[in-house]
Design a protein around this motif. Structure first.
Motif, PDB file in Angstrom:
ATOM      1  N   THR A   1      65.571  13.456  -6.586  1.00 55.63           N
ATOM      2  CA  THR A   1      65.495  14.910  -6.441  1.00 55.63           C
ATOM      3  C   THR A   1      66.830  15.607  -6.179  1.00 55.63           C
ATOM      4  OG1 THR A   1      64.830  14.656  -4.117  1.00 55.63           O
ATOM      5  CG2 THR A   1      63.074  14.911  -5.743  1.00 55.63           C
TER       6      THR A   1
ATOM      7  N   ASN B   1      69.147  17.970  -9.602  1.00 52.98           N
ATOM      8  CA  ASN B   1      68.238  19.119  -9.663  1.00 52.98           C
ATOM      9  C   ASN B   1      68.863  20.378 -10.264  1.00 52.98           C
ATOM     10  OD1 ASN B   1      69.994  19.881  -7.642  1.00 52.98           O
ATOM     11  ND2 ASN B   1      68.481  19.764  -5.989  1.00 52.98           N
ATOM     12  N   GLN B   2      69.742  20.197 -11.243  1.00 51.63           N
ATOM     13  CA  GLN B   2      70.427  21.347 -11.824  1.00 51.63           C
ATOM     14  C   GLN B   2      70.051  21.552 -13.293  1.00 51.63           C
ATOM     15  OE1 GLN B   2      72.546  23.389  -9.900  1.00 51.63           O
ATOM     16  NE2 GLN B   2      71.549  22.098  -8.339  1.00 51.63           N
TER      17      GLN B   2
ATOM     18  N   ILE C   1      64.980  17.899 -11.191  1.00 51.24           N
ATOM     19  CA  ILE C   1      64.697  19.307 -10.951  1.00 51.24           C
ATOM     20  C   ILE C   1      63.194  19.567 -11.003  1.00 51.24           C
ATOM     21  CG2 ILE C   1      64.888  20.008 -13.385  1.00 51.24           C
ATOM     22  CD1 ILE C   1      66.317  22.563 -12.389  1.00 51.24           C
ATOM     23  N   ARG C   2      62.698  20.425 -10.108  1.00 56.67           N
ATOM     24  CA  ARG C   2      61.298  20.836 -10.154  1.00 56.67           C
ATOM     25  C   ARG C   2      61.091  21.722 -11.382  1.00 56.67           C
ATOM     26  NH1 ARG C   2      59.431  17.506  -5.969  1.00 56.67           N
ATOM     27  NH2 ARG C   2      60.759  17.792  -4.143  1.00 56.67           N
TER      28      ARG C   2
ATOM     29  N   GLU D   1      61.509  25.398 -10.989  1.00 50.07           N
ATOM     30  CA  GLU D   1      62.895  25.840 -10.854  1.00 50.07           C
ATOM     31  C   GLU D   1      63.555  26.024 -12.218  1.00 50.07           C
ATOM     32  OE1 GLU D   1      64.482  26.852  -8.105  1.00 50.07           O
ATOM     33  OE2 GLU D   1      62.493  26.660  -7.218  1.00 50.07           O
TER      34      GLU D   1
ATOM     35  N   THR E   1      62.633  29.422 -13.242  1.00 51.25           N
ATOM     36  CA  THR E   1      63.375  30.422 -12.467  1.00 51.25           C
ATOM     37  C   THR E   1      64.677  30.784 -13.171  1.00 51.25           C
ATOM     38  OG1 THR E   1      62.440  29.632 -10.384  1.00 51.25           O
ATOM     39  CG2 THR E   1      64.472  30.892 -10.244  1.00 51.25           C
TER      40      THR E   1
ATOM     41  N   ARG F   1      55.027  23.142  -9.568  1.00 53.75           N
ATOM     42  CA  ARG F   1      55.849  23.542  -8.411  1.00 53.75           C
ATOM     43  C   ARG F   1      56.463  22.337  -7.706  1.00 53.75           C
ATOM     44  NH1 ARG F   1      53.409  27.217  -4.195  1.00 53.75           N
ATOM     45  NH2 ARG F   1      51.304  26.568  -4.791  1.00 53.75           N
TER      46      ARG F   1
ATOM     47  N   THR G   1      58.728  16.936 -11.102  1.00 54.87           N
ATOM     48  CA  THR G   1      60.086  16.986 -11.622  1.00 54.87           C
ATOM     49  C   THR G   1      60.085  16.770 -13.132  1.00 54.87           C
ATOM     50  OG1 THR G   1      60.461  14.622 -11.297  1.00 54.87           O
ATOM     51  CG2 THR G   1      61.023  16.095  -9.456  1.00 54.87           C
TER      52      THR G   1
END
Length: 466
Positions: A103, A106-107, A122-123, A126, A129, A146, A149
Motif C-alpha cells: 500500500t 500508492n501514486q 493505490i486504492r 483514489e 479522485t 474504496r 487496490t
C-alpha cells in the motif's frame, strides 16, 4: 522447509534489512494474513491456521528489490497484499514466509487522454479522485473500490461496476500494460504490454510482482443511483434485462436481488417491504427520464434515489450493495449463509435465471449482475446466496448448476485453476517459470506449477526478447 527453519531465515533477513517497515507481532501478522475467504465455510476451515511469519511494507522499488533478493537467497515464500478485499484466500500464505504490504505504492504515475498508469498499491477510489476532474473515470472497479487496490484487482479480481459497458477487466482494451518485478536473485523490472500482460491477470500474484498497471478510462457521466422494487421476481428480471439490452440507455451498473436479499441491506430498510425484489442501477442523468415508463411497464416502484455526488459525500453509494458486497451485507444479518459464483449463457441467461430460481426455491437466492462478456455480448453472472447446510450439499448444488449448462467459478477453493480459470494453462505457468523460477511467489495457489514438467512451457511467454 519447516516453521522453525523459516523463522530462522526470517530473522536473518530482519538483521540484514533492519530499516524496512516490519510487523512482527503475532496477532497483527495473523490479521494481515487474512482476506474475506471466510465468506466460504469451506475455506474458513481450510485456511484457519495459515499465516505469514512476518509482514513488511516496502516504501519504494529499491526496498522491494532488496527484499526480493533476500527471499530468493533464503528460499523464503513471498506473498503480496493489497487491500485484502479478495474472497478466495488469494493472499493467505499456505507455506508461511513474508507477506508484503504493497500500500505504500500508492501514486498515479501518469494521466493521459483516456488512460492512466498507477502503482499497484493505490486504492481504486483514489485513482478516480485524480482522474474525475480531468473528465475520466475507471471502466471497471469492484464494489470494494474504496479499500481495494489496483494490484489486488489485477491479481484477484474479475469484473464490477462498469462491466455492463466495458466487460470484465480482462476484456480486450481495458488493460494496456503492466510493470512487473521478477522474483530472482537479481530482480528485473519489465514492462509487459497487452495482451501478454493478461497472463499475470487473476493469478493471485503467483507469477510476477505487479508494480504498476496502465488502464484505459471511460468518460465521466453525472450518475444517478437508484434502487427500484418489484412484487414479482420475473417483472424485476424483465425490467433489468430490458435496461441492460437497451444500448442507448447510458448505465454503469445493473444488479438484480431476489427477496429477501434487499431486507439484508439494513441501512436501506424502511424504503420497501421485506418481500419485495430489487434492482440497483447506476444511470446517466440524461437517460434517467426513460426509467419511469420502463418501470411502470414492469410494475416497479422507485424506493431509493441519489446522485453519485451525494453518495460520495456521505460514503453511502448503492454500488456498495452490489457484487461481493451483497454477500457481506447478508452475512452481517445471517452468518449461516454463503454464496456461489455462476456464469450464465449469454443467449439463454433469462431462461436459465428463472429455471434455477424455480428449481432451488429459498435454498439458493438469486443475486444477478449484468455485464458484457469478452466478446461484447450482454450477459449475466450470479453471486447467489446459499443457505448452507453441508459441504456435500454445496457441491451438489454447484453440480446441478453445471448440469443445467451454467458455469461455476467456484469460490470455495483457493487454487487458481479450480476457481475462475477452470483449467491448467501452460502459458500462465510459463510466466511463473520465467519470472519466478524458484516458485517462491504465493506457493500452493497455482496447480500448474506442481505439474510443470508435463507441460509444454514457453521460454519467452511474454514475447519480450529483443
Amino acid at each position: 522447509m519447516d516453521s522453525e527453519q523459516r523463522k530462522s531465515e526470517v530473522e536473518q533477513i530482519l538483521l540484514a534489512l533492519p530499516d524496512l517497515e516490519w510487523t512482527l507481532q503475532a496477532a497483527r501478522v495473523k490479521r494481515l494474513s487474512r482476506d474475506f475467504h471466510w465468506f466460504s465455510p469451506v475455506l474458513k476451515q481450510q485456511l484457519e491456521n495459515k499465516q505469514a511469519d512476518a509482514v513488511v511494507r516496502p516504501r519504494n522499488e529499491e526496498e522491494l528489490c532488496l527484499l526480493v533478493k533476500a527471499c530468493v537467497q533464503h528460499n523464503l515464500p513471498l506473498i503480496l497484499r493489497g487491500g485484502a478485499t479478495g474472497n478466495y484466500g488469494q493472499l493467505v500464505p499456505l507455506q508461511g514466509g513474508i507477506l508484503v504490504d504493497m500500500t505504500a505504492f500508492n501514486q498515479v504515475v501518469e494521466l493521459g487522454e483516456g488512460t492512466v498508469r498507477a502503482q499497484a498499491g493505490i486504492r481504486l477510489a483514489e485513482i478516480e479522485t485524480v482522474t474525475r476532474p480531468a473528465g475520466w473515470e475507471l471502466r471497471c472497479m469492484p464494489s470494494t473500490y474504496r479499500l481495494a487496490t489496483l494490484g489486488g484487482l489485477y491479481g484477484g479480481g474479475f469484473g464490477g461496476i462498469g462491466s455492463i459497458n466495458y466487460g470484465p477487466l480482462g476484456a480486450p482494451g481495458n488493460v494496456l500494460s503492466v510493470k512487473v518485478m521478477t522474483m530472482e536473485a537479481e530482480p528485473r523490472i519489465l514492462t509487459v504490454p497487452a495482451p501478454q500482460a493478461l497472463l499475470l491477470h487473476h493469478a493471485y500474484g503467483s507469477n510476477g510482482i505487479v508494480l504498476e498497471v496502465e488502464l484505459a478510462l471511460a468518460p465521466v457521466h453525472q450518475w444517478i443511483e437508484r434502487l427500484d422494487v418489484f412484487d414479482d421476481f420475473t417483472d424485476a428480471l424483465d425490467y433489468v434485462n430490458a435496461f441492460a439490452r437497451s444500448p442507448g440507455l447510458v448505465k454503469r451498473q445493473l444488479a438484480l436481488f431476489a427477496a429477501p436479499i434487499p431486507s439484508y441491506f439494513s441501512h436501506l430498510n424502511g424504503n420497501y417491504q421485506a418481500t419485495q425484489h430489487a434492482v440497483i442501477s447506476v444511470i446517466a442523468g440524461q437517460s434517467e427520464g426513460l426509467c419511469a415508463g420502463l418501470l411502470a411497464k414492469h410494475y416497479g416502484q422507485g424506493a431509493v434515489r441519489q446522485t453519485a455526488d451525494e453518495a460520495r459525500e456521505t460514503h453511502s453509494s448503492l454500488m456498495e450493495y452490489c457484487w461481493n458486497h451483497t454477500t457481506l451485507h447478508a452475512l452481517k444479518v445471517d452468518n449461516t449463509l454463503t454464496y456461489l459464483q455462476t456464469a450464465f449463457n449469454y443467449s439463454t441467461y433469462h431462461q436459465q435465471i428463472i429455471e434455477m430460481a424455480d428449481l432451488f426455491g429459498d435454498e439458493v437466492i438469486s443475486h444477478i449482475e449484468f455485464l458484457r462478456d469478452n466478446d461484447g455480448n450482454v450477459t449475466a453472472s450470479g453471486l447467489q446466496l446459499i443457505r448452507y447446510s453441508t459441504e456435500e450439499r454445496l457441491n451438489e448444488i454447484m453440480q446441478i448448476f453445471r448440469d443445467h449448462d451454467v458455469k461455476i467459478n467456484n469460490p470455495h477453493v483457493f487454487t487458481i485453476e479450480e476457481g475462475k480459470q477452470g483449467e491448467i494453462k501452460a502459458e500462465v505457468v510459463s510466466v511463473k517459470n520465467s519470472l519466478d523460477p524458484a516458485g517462491l511467489l504465493n506457493p500452493g495457489k497455482l496447480q500448474g506449477w506442481e505439474v510443470r514438467d508435463t507441460l509444454a512451457l514457453q521460454s519467452d511467454p511474454l514475447l519480450l526478447k529483443k
